[in-house]
Scaffold this motif. Structure first.
Motif, PDB file in Angstrom:
ATOM      1  N   LEU A  33       0.846  -1.191   0.000  1.00  0.00           N
ATOM      2  CA  LEU A  33       0.000   0.000   0.000  1.00  0.00           C
ATOM      3  C   LEU A  33       0.882   1.242   0.000  1.00  0.00           C
ATOM      4  CD1 LEU A  33      -2.537  -1.152   2.738  1.00  0.00           C
ATOM      5  CD2 LEU A  33      -2.758  -1.354   0.244  1.00  0.00           C
ATOM      6  N   THR A  79      -1.731  -4.609  -4.718  1.00  0.00           N
ATOM      7  CA  THR A  79      -1.294  -3.228  -4.531  1.00  0.00           C
ATOM      8  C   THR A  79      -2.477  -2.306  -4.279  1.00  0.00           C
ATOM      9  OG1 THR A  79      -1.339  -2.832  -6.921  1.00  0.00           O
ATOM     10  CG2 THR A  79       0.772  -3.526  -5.968  1.00  0.00           C
ATOM     11  N   GLY A  80      -2.180  -1.185  -3.610  1.00  0.00           N
ATOM     12  CA  GLY A  80      -3.233  -0.227  -3.332  1.00  0.00           C
ATOM     13  C   GLY A  80      -2.691   1.115  -2.895  1.00  0.00           C
ATOM     14  N   ILE A  82      -3.838   4.731  -0.573  1.00  0.00           N
ATOM     15  CA  ILE A  82      -4.743   5.385   0.373  1.00  0.00           C
ATOM     16  C   ILE A  82      -4.303   6.840   0.429  1.00  0.00           C
ATOM     17  CG2 ILE A  82      -5.675   5.449   2.702  1.00  0.00           C
ATOM     18  CD1 ILE A  82      -4.676   2.548   3.074  1.00  0.00           C
ATOM     19  N   LYS A 109      -6.335   7.471   7.507  1.00  0.00           N
ATOM     20  CA  LYS A 109      -6.157   6.312   6.630  1.00  0.00           C
ATOM     21  C   LYS A 109      -6.426   4.963   7.284  1.00  0.00           C
ATOM     22  CE  LYS A 109      -3.042   9.035   3.884  1.00  0.00           C
ATOM     23  NZ  LYS A 109      -1.815   9.138   3.130  1.00  0.00           N
ATOM     24  N   TYR A 113      -7.291   1.231   5.619  1.00  0.00           N
ATOM     25  CA  TYR A 113      -6.304   0.173   5.868  1.00  0.00           C
ATOM     26  C   TYR A 113      -6.980  -1.068   6.469  1.00  0.00           C
ATOM     27  CZ  TYR A 113      -2.531  -2.279   8.308  1.00  0.00           C
ATOM     28  OH  TYR A 113      -1.679  -3.235   8.787  1.00  0.00           O
ATOM     29  N   ILE A 116      -8.977  -2.925   3.916  1.00  0.00           N
ATOM     30  CA  ILE A 116      -8.103  -3.709   3.031  1.00  0.00           C
ATOM     31  C   ILE A 116      -7.667  -4.990   3.744  1.00  0.00           C
ATOM     32  CG2 ILE A 116      -5.868  -3.748   1.850  1.00  0.00           C
ATOM     33  CD1 ILE A 116      -6.347  -0.679   1.327  1.00  0.00           C
ATOM     34  N   PHE A 129       3.778  -0.526   3.645  1.00  0.00           N
ATOM     35  CA  PHE A 129       3.188   0.785   3.359  1.00  0.00           C
ATOM     36  C   PHE A 129       4.306   1.774   3.100  1.00  0.00           C
ATOM     37  CE2 PHE A 129       1.424   4.962   4.170  1.00  0.00           C
ATOM     38  CZ  PHE A 129       0.191   4.893   3.543  1.00  0.00           C
TER      39      PHE A 129
END
Length: 196
Positions: A33, A79-80, A82, A109, A113, A116, A129
């Protein structure tokens, strides 16, 4: 020529040694992330005034970061992003790179999180992260591998397990992906799968 370091330390793109404790954390990562502004962009918010009084936002993304994120996905890493802002440019880039999780307008966030975590079912030790500023700290304090870009706020660097040599928007995400994939021993295999 780069040589593999002794005692299990890995060499990453910059040629520097990574401590075995960081390599151990990176080897476990299944979800990567990131924040957006200041991590996968340089952090500048460029607004282009329009005749009707509106403004268009312009974001610049690094191609090496994009290749890194593509390789991460190819290697099976989810994957991501925020971010506190909202951006059509980000959504388009995320689609191009097949970024699975896109959470915008998240001034805090942690909720994104935790969602997710629920969706992926992975433990926090399997999440990395990449951050750059104070709003990233709550997530960074919980993940298995907290990374800061080279030009991150001092507090963020102090909270990180790994600080990239690259600055935000200039290859920091790629550097983190390389660390993860090399720690897993799959980097060389991924090179052959790279695509333009």
């Amino acid at each position: 020529m780069l040589r593999v370091a002794r005692e299990g330390a890995r060499l990453i793109k910059t040629g520097r040694k990574v401590p075995p404790s960081v390599t151990k954390r990176a080897k476990q990562i299944k979800v990567l992330l990131m924040d957006v502004d200041g991590t996968i962009t340089a952090g500048a918010v460029t607004l282009l005034s329009q005749p009707d009084g509106t403004a268009l936002e312009i974001k610049t993304f690094d191609a090496h970061d994009g290749q890194g994120l593509s390789l991460a996905r190819t290697a099976g890493i989810r994957t991501g992003v925020i971010t506190g802002r909202e951006s059509p440019a980000l959504r388009r880039r995320a689609r191009e790179l097949d970024v699975e999780f896109v959470y915008e307008k998240q001034p805090h966030k942690i909720a994104a999180y935790e969602e997710i975590l629920r969706k992926t079912g992975v433990p926090e030790s399997a999440v990395a992260f990449l951050g750059d500023d104070l709003p990233d700290l709550p997530v960074m304090r919980r993940v298995g591998l907290a990374a800061a870009v080279g030009d991150a706020a001092v507090e963020v660097k102090l909270a990180a397990h790994f600080v990239t040599k690259a600055i935000g928007g200039k290859g920091a995400a790629r550097e983190l992906v390389e660390l993860i994939l090399k720690s897993k021993g799959v980097w060389d295999a991924m090179i052959d799968k790279a695509r333009a």
